[in-house]
Design a protein around this motif. Structure first.
Motif: not given
Length: 395
Positions: A182-192, A214-225, A238-244
């Motif tokens: 579902l993701v590519s490197p440098r995608d921003v992914v938000m975890l709720v 797994d997200l870190l292994d896929n070189k994603c930027v992980v935001i948690s809330s 700045h921009t919407p996350p690729k995946l929530i």
């Protein structure tokens, strides 16, 4: 468990099977070069299956299962054999130890292994060289497997077992990645991640930990809330996350407030694909539309924790079902390994994300339900279906 340890659910499960006093425990000690199991000339020394996590060169993290003899007798023996059958459902590669040419019980177990797509490494002890060779030839002719002649006492032949296991590791043993599709490197992914009573203070639950890794292994930027900070976290970007990725319990809230361009899924949905059969679970969720007040639903979870006041499986999903179909709806709950052999009386099975089970065990439950004509789905998929947002969820 430290975060550096591989969870048992992610290890290759290698089960040892055979009659009582066939040398299974001695063989396991010889394979691992450790005294893992008690060895005795008394039949039935091994009672409940013994699980031992190991790191084996060429295999990696694995779990050996030393089972009780499948020829055990009496009421207690029947319980032990039942535990051995349960161990087989978890076994990725089986080691079958043969001791004689009475194959009556071996026939049944080898057939079960075939039905469950469990590859077999056949072992014959070398206590009698001539007799062992003749037995080996009979086994090869009967089961189309080439046995390994082994002496657990001297170690002769033991070195051939690990390579044989490696050659038989099923192609589908490795679970599909959790989020890589579902993701590519440098995608921003938000975890709720709601911090409720199921996530004790100071800890994250296992699916959250494994998803982050797994997200870190896929070189994603992980935001948690947490759920109550979800909108604040979105505004900080700045921009919407690729995946929530959200906890399934707040699916409707997150679906309502997420940016239109962001993909949406849940930890439970991701684990439905990672550990089970996502196609079967999505198809099974269609049965929810066919339920009525007289229907019967089985809810199964892998964990065996004490019931919690707002437990998702024991409280929240039943509440959602009864709100839609009425209080007469019959809902049964099982946990851990207490999954009934006969589920044909149910109209639907709803299974948890199964982070505590290995994939082979989850798939065995899916297969069991399908063979008995009962639809089966998953917590996250069921919640998405019940809240009308399944079409918005990616998996």
């Amino acid at each position: 468990m430290s975060l550096s340890n591989t969870p048992s659910a992610n290890r290759l499960h290698i089960g040892l099977f055979g009659k009582r006093n066939s040398g299974k425990s001695s063989l396991l000690n010889a394979i691992t070069h450790q005294e893992l199991c008690v060895v005795s000339d008394t039949p039935g020394t091994t009672t409940d299956p013994v699980y031992k996590a190991m790191e084996i060169h060429g295999i990696g993290p694995c779990m050996f299962i030393d089972t009780a003899g499948f020829d055990d007798q009496g009421d207690l023996g029947a319980l032990r054999v039942a535990k051995t059958k349960e161990a087989l459902q978890k076994t990725d590669v089986a080691i079958m130890v043969f001791t004689d040419d009475d194959f009556t019980q071996e026939d049944q177990w080898m057939e079960s292994m075939k039905q469950q797509n469990t590859p077999v490494v056949a072992i014959v002890g070398k206590s009698d060289q001539g007799g062992a060779q003749r037995l080996s030839e009979k086994i090869a002719e009967r089961y189309r497997v080439e046995p390994i002649l082994v002496s657990a006492k001297t170690g002769e032949g033991v070195e051939r077992i690990i390579p044989s296991i490696i050659r038989r590791i099923p192609e589908n043993f490795e679970s599909p990645g959790i989020v890589g599709h579902l993701v590519s490197p440098r995608d921003v992914v938000m975890l709720v991640m709601p911090q409720d009573i199921q996530a004790p203070k100071g800890r994250l639950i296992l699916p959250q930990v494994q998803t982050i890794r797994d997200l870190l292994d896929n070189k994603c930027v992980v935001i948690s809330s947490t759920a109550d900070q979800f909108e604040d976290a979105l505004r900080a970007l700045h921009t919407p996350p690729k995946l929530i990725i959200t906890d399934s319990q707040v699916f409707p809230l997150v679906a309502q407030k997420k940016p239109e361009s962001s993909l949406l899924t849940s930890f439970s949905v991701l684990f439905a694909k990672h550990k089970g059969d996502i196609t079967a679970f999505v198809e099974g969720a269609k049965a929810i539309d066919r339920l009525c007040g007289s229907s019967r639903v089985l809810i199964a979870e892998a964990c065996t924790h004490a019931p919690l006041s707002e437990d998702i499986g024991r409280v929240k999903i039943p509440r959602m079902l009864r709100k839609r179909f009425g209080e007469r709806l019959t809902i049964d709950m099982v946990s851990g390994v207490d999954f009934p052999e006969n589920v044909s009386g149910y109209d639907l099975v709803i299974h948890c994300g199964a982070c505590m089970f290995n994939r082979k065990y989850v798939l065995s439950r899916v297969r069991q339900a399908q063979q008995q004509g009962v639809p089966i789905t998953n917590y996250g998929i069921a919640i998405a279906k019940l809240t009308g947002i399944l079409e918005q969820v990616v998996y």
